[in-house]
Design a protein around this motif. Structure first.
Motif, short mmCIF file in Angstrom:
data_model
loop_
_atom_site.label_atom_id
_atom_site.label_comp_id
_atom_site.label_asym_id
_atom_site.label_seq_id
_atom_site.Cartn_x
_atom_site.Cartn_y
_atom_site.Cartn_z
N ALA A 14 -14.32 -5.77 27.05
CA ALA A 14 -14.06 -5.18 25.70
C ALA A 14 -14.44 -6.11 24.85
O ALA A 14 -15.36 -5.87 23.96
CB ALA A 14 -13.32 -3.77 25.65
N HIS A 15 -14.04 -6.67 24.86
CA HIS A 15 -13.94 -8.48 23.32
C HIS A 15 -15.66 -8.69 23.39
O HIS A 15 -15.80 -8.71 22.73
CB HIS A 15 -13.09 -9.75 24.02
N VAL A 16 -15.95 -8.52 24.89
CA VAL A 16 -17.23 -9.55 25.19
C VAL A 16 -18.50 -8.87 24.94
O VAL A 16 -19.21 -9.30 23.74
CB VAL A 16 -17.37 -9.60 27.04
N GLU A 17 -18.15 -7.58 24.63
CA GLU A 17 -19.20 -6.61 25.11
C GLU A 17 -19.23 -5.73 23.40
O GLU A 17 -20.41 -5.20 23.47
CB GLU A 17 -19.38 -5.69 25.87
N HIS A 18 -18.52 -6.03 23.05
CA HIS A 18 -18.28 -4.74 22.34
C HIS A 18 -17.91 -4.91 20.75
O HIS A 18 -17.60 -4.13 19.79
CB HIS A 18 -17.55 -2.99 22.14
N GLU A 19 -16.56 -6.25 20.47
CA GLU A 19 -16.01 -6.29 18.87
C GLU A 19 -16.72 -7.17 18.30
O GLU A 19 -17.98 -7.40 18.54
CB GLU A 19 -15.72 -7.62 19.87
N GLY A 20 -17.01 -6.35 17.42
CA GLY A 20 -16.96 -7.59 16.20
C GLY A 20 -17.76 -6.00 14.51
O GLY A 20 -17.61 -5.10 14.67
N PRO A 21 -18.61 -6.98 14.23
CA PRO A 21 -18.63 -5.84 13.08
C PRO A 21 -19.61 -4.38 13.11
O PRO A 21 -20.42 -5.01 14.41
CB PRO A 21 -19.42 -6.84 11.86
N THR A 22 -19.73 -3.50 12.54
CA THR A 22 -20.31 -2.41 13.05
C THR A 22 -21.26 -2.38 11.76
O THR A 22 -21.49 -2.67 10.95
CB THR A 22 -19.64 -1.08 13.15
N ALA A 23 -22.57 -1.54 12.16
CA ALA A 23 -23.91 -1.69 11.13
C ALA A 23 -23.60 -0.88 10.44
O ALA A 23 -24.17 -1.25 9.20
CB ALA A 23 -24.75 -0.36 11.89
N GLY A 24 -22.58 0.70 9.86
CA GLY A 24 -21.90 1.10 8.79
C GLY A 24 -21.07 -0.27 7.89
O GLY A 24 -20.71 0.03 6.51
N GLY A 25 -20.46 -1.25 8.66
CA GLY A 25 -20.04 -2.12 7.73
C GLY A 25 -18.45 -1.57 7.56
O GLY A 25 -17.87 -2.72 7.35
#
Length: 269
Positions: A78-89
């Motif tokens: 999950a950390h590698v493939e999905h974590e981080g900022p999202t398109a809507g802020g």
């Protein structure tokens, strides 16, 4: 802690049937109402490899979403493939947590769980703490398998004692009835919508039902027999033969009926 609640997970095996496994979450998500906050706070309990947690960011792009799981293997994926900022802020992140003891430490707009609570003994007793952690107008939503009396599980349990695994697998009481879930959520002051659906997944490939359960229900057996490959292979050979008889392949694949129970509960003032 029993082996039934602490299996070792294999994200690659689990994701082999990702499309079929995601469909109940999508159906659950479709019934979740609008959330009270403009930038919602969301917890996903038992997020696994994060593939369905990411769908929450599509529905609520401004939200701060945290997926919780106790599997290091799943969280690494999950950390590698999905974590981080999202398109809507918003933001999507993941954290190690045990759903049996996790309690909200801040107000949440949505607490959601997909095919996880069946691994939590007496999980209905946790509902009070989770509902208490919701903002007014917030939602607690979950789906659990309701197929513990299906051949896939009955055959597994019948074989287990012959391999010294009588106490390893979950039984029919791993989940509650839809009516019991409705009553518990209503008693907590929620407006609850509870339903059940039987999907008939059309699986392809050789021994597809065995391949499916290797990613979920069979994990306690595979974990318990990991250091005894001869006994593991003997178990799998017997179980494979029984599954072929219980779920015969048809002209277009192998039909695999799978009942699931859903609940969406909105916290009232």
């Amino acid at each position: 802690m029993s082996a039934a609640t602490t299996p070792t997970w294999d994200p690659a095996q689990y994701l082999r049937h990702a499309g079929h496994r995601a469909r109940p979450f999508i159906d659950l998500l479709a019934r979740v109402p609008d959330l009270p906050g403009d930038r919602p706070r969301i917890a996903d309990l038992g997020c696994g490899p994060g593939n369905v947690t990411a769908l929450l960011a599509e529905r609520w792009p401004t939200a701060h979403i945290t997926g919780h799981d106790n599997s290091v293997e799943m969280l690494d994926k999950a950390h590698v493939e999905h974590e981080g900022p999202t398109a809507g802020g918003g933001r999507l992140d993941f954290a190690h947590a045990d759903v049996r003891t996790w309690t909200p430490t801040e107000p949440y707009d949505l607490i959601i769980s997909n095919a996880t609570l069946q691994w939590v003994p007496d999980h209905g007793r946790r509902f009070g703490a989770w509902v208490q952690g919701l903002r007014t107008g917030g939602t607690f939503a979950f789906q659990v398998p309701g197929n513990f009396d299906a051949p896939s599980h009955r055959l597994m349990r019948a074989l287990a004692p012959r391999y010294g695994l009588a106490d390893t697998l979950r039984h029919e009481d791993a989940v509650l009835t839809p009516g019991t879930y409705l009553a518990r959520l209503a008693d907590l002051g929620c407006v609850a919508d509870v339903w059940e659906t039987t999907y008939v997944h059309l699986l392809t490939g050789e021994d597809p039902v065995l391949d499916w359960v290797k990613g979920t229900g069979l994990r306690p057996v595979l974990t318990a027999l990991a250091d005894d490959p001869a006994r593991r292979d003997a178990f799998l050979a017997e179980y494979r033969a029984a599954l072929r008889e219980a779920y015969p392949a048809g002209a277009h694949g192998t039909p695999f009926p799978f009942r699931r129970i859903f609940a969406v509960a909105r916290k009232e003032a």
